[in-house]
Design a protein around this motif. Structure first.
Motif, PDB file in Angstrom:
ATOM      1  N   VAL A  48       1.129  -0.814  -0.363  1.00 57.09           N
ATOM      2  CA  VAL A  48      -0.056   0.147   0.291  1.00 57.09           C
ATOM      3  C   VAL A  48       0.980   1.128   0.668  1.00 57.09           C
ATOM      4  O   VAL A  48       0.667   2.106  -0.685  1.00 57.09           O
ATOM      5  N   LEU A  49       1.966   1.615   0.754  1.00 55.58           N
ATOM      6  CA  LEU A  49       2.356   2.227   1.073  1.00 55.58           C
ATOM      7  C   LEU A  49       3.432   2.167  -0.752  1.00 55.58           C
ATOM      8  O   LEU A  49       3.615   3.638  -0.562  1.00 55.58           O
ATOM      9  N   THR A  50       3.920   1.669  -1.081  1.00 60.68           N
ATOM     10  CA  THR A  50       4.172   1.634  -2.733  1.00 60.68           C
ATOM     11  C   THR A  50       3.893   2.689  -3.447  1.00 60.68           C
ATOM     12  O   THR A  50       4.363   3.040  -4.241  1.00 60.68           O
ATOM     13  N   ALA A  51       2.055   1.951  -3.188  1.00 62.59           N
ATOM     14  CA  ALA A  51       1.424   2.416  -4.347  1.00 62.59           C
ATOM     15  C   ALA A  51       1.078   3.870  -3.729  1.00 62.59           C
ATOM     16  O   ALA A  51       0.349   4.869  -5.076  1.00 62.59           O
ATOM     17  N   VAL A  52       0.811   4.480  -2.704  1.00 63.32           N
ATOM     18  CA  VAL A  52       0.537   5.658  -2.566  1.00 63.32           C
ATOM     19  C   VAL A  52       2.165   6.691  -2.742  1.00 63.32           C
ATOM     20  O   VAL A  52       1.679   7.735  -3.448  1.00 63.32           O
ATOM     21  N   ILE A  53       2.876   6.512  -2.653  1.00 58.28           N
ATOM     22  CA  ILE A  53       4.787   7.515  -2.796  1.00 58.28           C
ATOM     23  C   ILE A  53       4.524   7.109  -4.523  1.00 58.28           C
ATOM     24  O   ILE A  53       4.353   6.472  -5.292  1.00 58.28           O
ATOM     25  N   ASP A  54       5.296   8.434  -4.593  1.00 57.36           N
ATOM     26  CA  ASP A  54       5.347   9.009  -6.177  1.00 57.36           C
ATOM     27  C   ASP A  54       6.726  10.254  -6.370  1.00 57.36           C
ATOM     28  O   ASP A  54       7.013  10.925  -5.520  1.00 57.36           O
ATOM     29  N   GLY A  55       6.918   9.319  -7.245  1.00 57.88           N
ATOM     30  CA  GLY A  55       8.158  10.502  -7.952  1.00 57.88           C
ATOM     31  C   GLY A  55       9.482  10.178  -6.843  1.00 57.88           C
ATOM     32  O   GLY A  55       9.980   9.015  -6.612  1.00 57.88           O
ATOM     33  N   THR A  56      10.413  11.366  -6.496  1.00 58.75           N
ATOM     34  CA  THR A  56      11.257  11.189  -5.796  1.00 58.75           C
ATOM     35  C   THR A  56      10.977  11.238  -3.973  1.00 58.75           C
ATOM     36  O   THR A  56       9.782  11.964  -4.244  1.00 58.75           O
ATOM     37  N   VAL A  57      11.219  10.331  -3.348  1.00 61.58           N
ATOM     38  CA  VAL A  57      10.146  10.192  -2.309  1.00 61.58           C
ATOM     39  C   VAL A  57      11.837  10.146  -1.067  1.00 61.58           C
ATOM     40  O   VAL A  57      12.588   9.654  -1.116  1.00 61.58           O
ATOM     41  N   ALA A  58      11.666  11.486   0.174  1.00 59.21           N
ATOM     42  CA  ALA A  58      12.296  11.609   1.024  1.00 59.21           C
ATOM     43  C   ALA A  58      11.779  10.726   2.386  1.00 59.21           C
ATOM     44  O   ALA A  58      11.004  11.117   2.717  1.00 59.21           O
ATOM     45  N   LEU A  59      12.374  10.146   3.181  1.00 58.63           N
ATOM     46  CA  LEU A  59      12.495   9.251   4.290  1.00 58.63           C
ATOM     47  C   LEU A  59      12.934   9.494   5.408  1.00 58.63           C
ATOM     48  O   LEU A  59      14.040  10.383   5.557  1.00 58.63           O
ATOM     49  N   ILE A  60      12.051  10.586   6.488  1.00 60.28           N
ATOM     50  CA  ILE A  60      12.408  11.575   7.710  1.00 60.28           C
ATOM     51  C   ILE A  60      11.871  10.115   8.788  1.00 60.28           C
ATOM     52  O   ILE A  60      11.026   9.905   8.576  1.00 60.28           O
ATOM     53  N   GLY A  61      12.590  10.915   9.751  1.00 59.95           N
ATOM     54  CA  GLY A  61      12.254  10.643  10.992  1.00 59.95           C
ATOM     55  C   GLY A  61      13.425  10.512  12.256  1.00 59.95           C
ATOM     56  O   GLY A  61      14.718  10.533  11.243  1.00 59.95           O
ATOM     57  N   PRO A  62      13.085  10.316  13.249  1.00 62.16           N
ATOM     58  CA  PRO A  62      13.889   9.596  14.425  1.00 62.16           C
ATOM     59  C   PRO A  62      15.143   8.285  14.340  1.00 62.16           C
ATOM     60  O   PRO A  62      14.767   7.483  14.156  1.00 62.16           O
ATOM     61  N   SER A  63      16.389   8.330  14.676  1.00 59.33           N
ATOM     62  CA  SER A  63      16.135   7.126  15.067  1.00 59.33           C
ATOM     63  C   SER A  63      15.860   6.012  15.298  1.00 59.33           C
ATOM     64  O   SER A  63      15.165   6.594  16.990  1.00 59.33           O
ATOM     65  N   GLY A  64      15.979   5.328  15.249  1.00 58.29           N
ATOM     66  CA  GLY A  64      15.109   4.131  15.813  1.00 58.29           C
ATOM     67  C   GLY A  64      13.790   3.972  15.705  1.00 58.29           C
ATOM     68  O   GLY A  64      12.969   3.166  15.678  1.00 58.29           O
ATOM     69  N   ALA A  65      13.527   4.460  14.065  1.00 61.98           N
ATOM     70  CA  ALA A  65      12.211   4.617  13.429  1.00 61.98           C
ATOM     71  C   ALA A  65      12.283   3.479  12.898  1.00 61.98           C
ATOM     72  O   ALA A  65      10.714   3.269  12.077  1.00 61.98           O
ATOM     73  N   GLY A  66      13.069   2.758  12.546  1.00 64.81           N
ATOM     74  CA  GLY A  66      12.819   1.911  11.080  1.00 64.81           C
ATOM     75  C   GLY A  66      13.311   2.625   9.696  1.00 64.81           C
ATOM     76  O   GLY A  66      12.885   1.343   8.821  1.00 64.81           O
ATOM     77  N   LYS A  67      13.606   3.481   9.533  1.00 74.52           N
ATOM     78  CA  LYS A  67      13.881   4.050   8.412  1.00 74.52           C
ATOM     79  C   LYS A  67      14.427   3.248   7.360  1.00 74.52           C
ATOM     80  O   LYS A  67      14.107   3.020   6.358  1.00 74.52           O
ATOM     81  N   SER A  68      16.155   2.850   8.181  1.00 74.37           N
ATOM     82  CA  SER A  68      16.268   1.521   6.921  1.00 74.37           C
ATOM     83  C   SER A  68      16.047   0.628   6.675  1.00 74.37           C
ATOM     84  O   SER A  68      15.868  -0.218   5.485  1.00 74.37           O
ATOM     85  N   THR A  69      15.515  -0.132   7.705  1.00 78.37           N
ATOM     86  CA  THR A  69      15.033  -1.271   7.653  1.00 78.37           C
ATOM     87  C   THR A  69      13.324  -1.033   6.342  1.00 78.37           C
ATOM     88  O   THR A  69      13.230  -1.966   5.175  1.00 78.37           O
ATOM     89  N   LEU A  70      12.604   0.033   6.789  1.00 75.43           N
ATOM     90  CA  LEU A  70      12.135  -0.014   5.634  1.00 75.43           C
ATOM     91  C   LEU A  70      12.217   0.705   4.467  1.00 75.43           C
ATOM     92  O   LEU A  70      11.515   0.474   3.598  1.00 75.43           O
ATOM     93  N   ALA A  71      13.690   1.319   4.129  1.00 80.24           N
ATOM     94  CA  ALA A  71      14.200   2.020   3.031  1.00 80.24           C
ATOM     95  C   ALA A  71      14.127   0.510   2.088  1.00 80.24           C
ATOM     96  O   ALA A  71      14.043   0.734   0.844  1.00 80.24           O
ATOM     97  N   ASN A  72      14.873  -0.646   2.882  1.00 81.73           N
ATOM     98  CA  ASN A  72      15.577  -1.855   2.352  1.00 81.73           C
ATOM     99  C   ASN A  72      14.109  -2.364   1.846  1.00 81.73           C
ATOM    100  O   ASN A  72      14.060  -2.913   1.021  1.00 81.73           O
ATOM    101  N   ALA A  73      13.220  -2.203   2.481  1.00 81.78           N
ATOM    102  CA  ALA A  73      11.711  -3.044   1.971  1.00 81.78           C
ATOM    103  C   ALA A  73      11.602  -2.112   0.623  1.00 81.78           C
ATOM    104  O   ALA A  73      10.925  -2.805   0.099  1.00 81.78           O
ATOM    105  N   LEU A  74      11.213  -1.060   0.500  1.00 85.10           N
ATOM    106  CA  LEU A  74      10.607  -0.520  -0.344  1.00 85.10           C
ATOM    107  C   LEU A  74      11.632  -0.595  -2.031  1.00 85.10           C
ATOM    108  O   LEU A  74      11.387  -0.600  -2.574  1.00 85.10           O
ATOM    109  N   LEU A  75      13.034  -0.850  -1.387  1.00 87.31           N
ATOM    110  CA  LEU A  75      13.967  -0.820  -2.487  1.00 87.31           C
ATOM    111  C   LEU A  75      14.116  -2.636  -2.832  1.00 87.31           C
ATOM    112  O   LEU A  75      14.915  -3.197  -3.764  1.00 87.31           O
TER     113      LEU A  75
END
Length: 360
Positions: A192-219
């Motif tokens: 669902v997240l993949t379908a919602v995001i568009d174009g160039t996507v910036a991933l922001i948030g605090p440390s420990g929010a799981g950004k890199s893990t989420l980025a790997n899932a999207l990649l």
């Protein structure tokens, strides 16, 4: 890295093919913009990483290492490149159509660019700890101000039982933004997240929010390093040290950013208004146009607070961001005034020296 048309004499401008720039967001609009620059062998590119006066730039022939020069570059910038001796250097910085800016972590009266030319800002907030609604509102204000569309991704959804309750709680403070619960470990919500995001996507948030893990899932692969959060305070290590632009398999590109400890406002008046639209609607009904919403008679904001139509926490968060943004603006204005005064003093000294040299 590869050799580009700029340093390979066998490749001429007429052989230009943007093929390898397409995954990084190249389009007809950028092609038209690039046509406005001198046809002297310059080559278009997009900055995918910046460090120590140099940058990695995606070009039609691949990724090259270039000198940043005097340009204040940021990941996501579009540039032109030209030869500089035996190296490649940035010649022009193309106008940014959007930019995520926060106040400098140093506390000085200047902004810090986090990402440029972004279409979607994904705000990561972890569900394995208490939600910080104030922080989410801060990040929303920055996202709205950038000109991009914010999306709130509630990560680690597999760690809570009532996901719908948490989603509703965040949706109440994020009007106009999509709020999704996702789990990079189980894969729930990633499609669902993949379908919602568009174009160039910036991933922001605090440390420990799981950004890199989420980025790997999207990649679709483990491109970025990840680390476990501390058990005591749920804070994570900064596994992402630099902002980096990576193509997404679903189309578009992703900018992963280091964890943000401080999220200071920087000229975000419009972003704050979009984050708190209900307060702006109430404010439009106040008796006085310059109402501060503190003690004035006929204040529709205070009336909404008394009636329970406006949560006290929400108003307190709004006031805090408004005060902070105003303080930063005043510091910036003071710095600009000081710079103008120094310029005028310098001119005056030069004029006095000229008069003395002429015998006046």
């Amino acid at each position: 890295m590869v050799r580009s048309a700029l340093i390979d004499p066998r490749i001429t401008p007429t052989m230009f093919d943007p093929g390898q720039l397409l995954p990084y967001g190249w389009n007809d609009t950028l092609s038209d913009t690039f046509d406005n620059y001198p046809a002297d062998g310059r080559e278009p590119g997009r900055v995918i990483r910046v460090d120590r006066g140099r940058c990695d730039v995606a070009t039609p022939a691949g990724v090259v290492r270039a000198l940043a020069g005097e340009h204040p570059l940021c990941t996501g910038d579009w540039v032109t490149l030209h030869p500089h001796g035996d190296e490649i250097a940035v010649a022009d910085l193309l106008p940014r159509r959007s930019a995520i800016v926060r106040s400098s972590a140093s506390g000085r009266s200047e902004g810090q660019l986090l990402a440029a030319n972004v279409d979607t800002v994904v705000i990561a907030a972890a569900l394995d700890t208490a939600l910080d609604l104030g922080r989410i509102e801060r990040l929303l204000a920055l996202a709205w101000e950038s000109g991009a569309q914010p999306v709130v991704a509630l990560t680690k959804s597999d760690t809570v039982q009532d996901v719908s309750l948490a989603t509703a709680e965040v949706a109440a403070v994020a009007p106009g933004a999509t709020v999704l619960a996702v789990s990079a470990d189980t894969g729930d919500g990633i499609d669902v997240l993949t379908a919602v995001i568009d174009g160039t996507v910036a991933l922001i948030g605090p440390s420990g929010a799981g950004k890199s893990t989420l980025a790997n899932a999207l990649l679709g692969e483990d491109v970025l390093a990840t680390g476990r959060v501390r058990e005591g305070d749920h804070k994570g290590r900064h596994t992402t040290a630099h902002r980096e632009l990576l193509p997404l398999p679903s189309g578009g590109a992703l900018i992963d950013t280091p964890g943000l400890r401080g999220v200071g406002m920087w000229d975000t008046a419009d972003g704050i208004d979009k984050t708190f639209p209900e307060i702006e609607e109430f404010a439009a009904q106040c008796r006085f146009a310059d109402c501060s919403h503190t003690a004035e008679p006929g204040c529709a904001v205070l009336d909404a607070l008394e009636r329970g139509a406006l949560p006290e926490r929400r108003l307190a968060s709004y006031r805090k961001l408004i005060r902070e943004n105003g303080w930063i603006a005043s510091r910036t204005d003071a710095r600009l005034r000081a710079e103008r005064e120094r310029e005028w003093k310098s001119i005056a000294r030069w004029q006095r020296q000229m008069y003395r040299s002429r015998g006046h």
